[in-house]
Enzyme design. Sequence first.
Site: not given
Ligand code: IPE
Ligand code: IPE
Ligand code: MG
Length: 224
Positions: A12, A15, A17, A29, A57, A59, A122, A172, A178, A191
């Site tokens: 995570d 975006g 960054w 990305h 995800s 979502e 792997l 994470r 979360r 862990e």
């Molecule tokens: C979790 O990150 C999903 C991935 C890393 C692919 P999100 O950025 O989508 O999670 P939320 O929405 O902040 O919980």
């Molecule tokens: C996680 O990074 C990658 C994906 C969910 C594809 P994010 O895109 O959620 O990055 P932030 O959390 O918005 O910075």
């Molecule tokens: Mg995110």
Amino acid sequence: MNSIKHVAIIMDGNGRWGLKHKKSRNLGHKEGLKTVEKIIKTTIKNNIKYLTLYAFSTENWKRPKKEINFLFNLLENFLLNKISDLNKQNIKLKIIGKKQFSKKINILLDKSEKKTFKNKKLQINLALNYGSKSELVHSFNSIKNKKEKINEKNVSKYLFTTNIPDPDLLIRTGNTHRLSNFLLWQVAYSEIFFEKKLWPDFNENDYNRILNKFKKTKRNYGNI
Ligand code: IPE
Ligand code: IPE
Ligand code: MG
């Protein structure tokens, strides 16, 4: 010292960054993909057999179309350019999640899985269109349809992660505490390490620091 068979990562922070450095989430990305390659190398160096990466995800479909398209283009190019290399390194790729993408992506994913199926060094489980709740519902339905017993063994058997040991540790990045619908059943005794750094900034040293900390952790499983 604990041994490590399986590491799961919620990658995570791409975006944020991208916005911070290049004023574009999508360039975050792109940068994040470089971290993926580094982390794969370090995982092999550490002789870890399973690496599960949360890439998209169930979502994440809520995001703007432009960002979703960018992510799947990135995935497509990555597989087209790197699958032979992964294969040469004896890496097996497995997709966890519902494979409901464009025809082009579906075919490419199937091909990549087939090409690397026998590899042993792997196993990378790439979580794509993955949601833990829907995975569990799928498992319960499979048990019902096969008229089998509802027990822990059978629930595990019908998850995408069947035959894969549960993650020893879950990392994470991105300073968010979360699980975001990731491996809810499988991480019951993992862990969990929440890392402040955004995924593109996460490096081999950060990863090794976490692995070393894990190795020294006392795992009780309810015992003392
Ligand atoms: C979790 O990150 C999903 C991935 C890393 C692919 P999100 O950025 O989508 O999670 P939320 O929405 O902040 O919980
Ligand atoms: C996680 O990074 C990658 C994906 C969910 C594809 P994010 O895109 O959620 O990055 P932030 O959390 O918005 O910075
Ligand atoms: Mg995110």
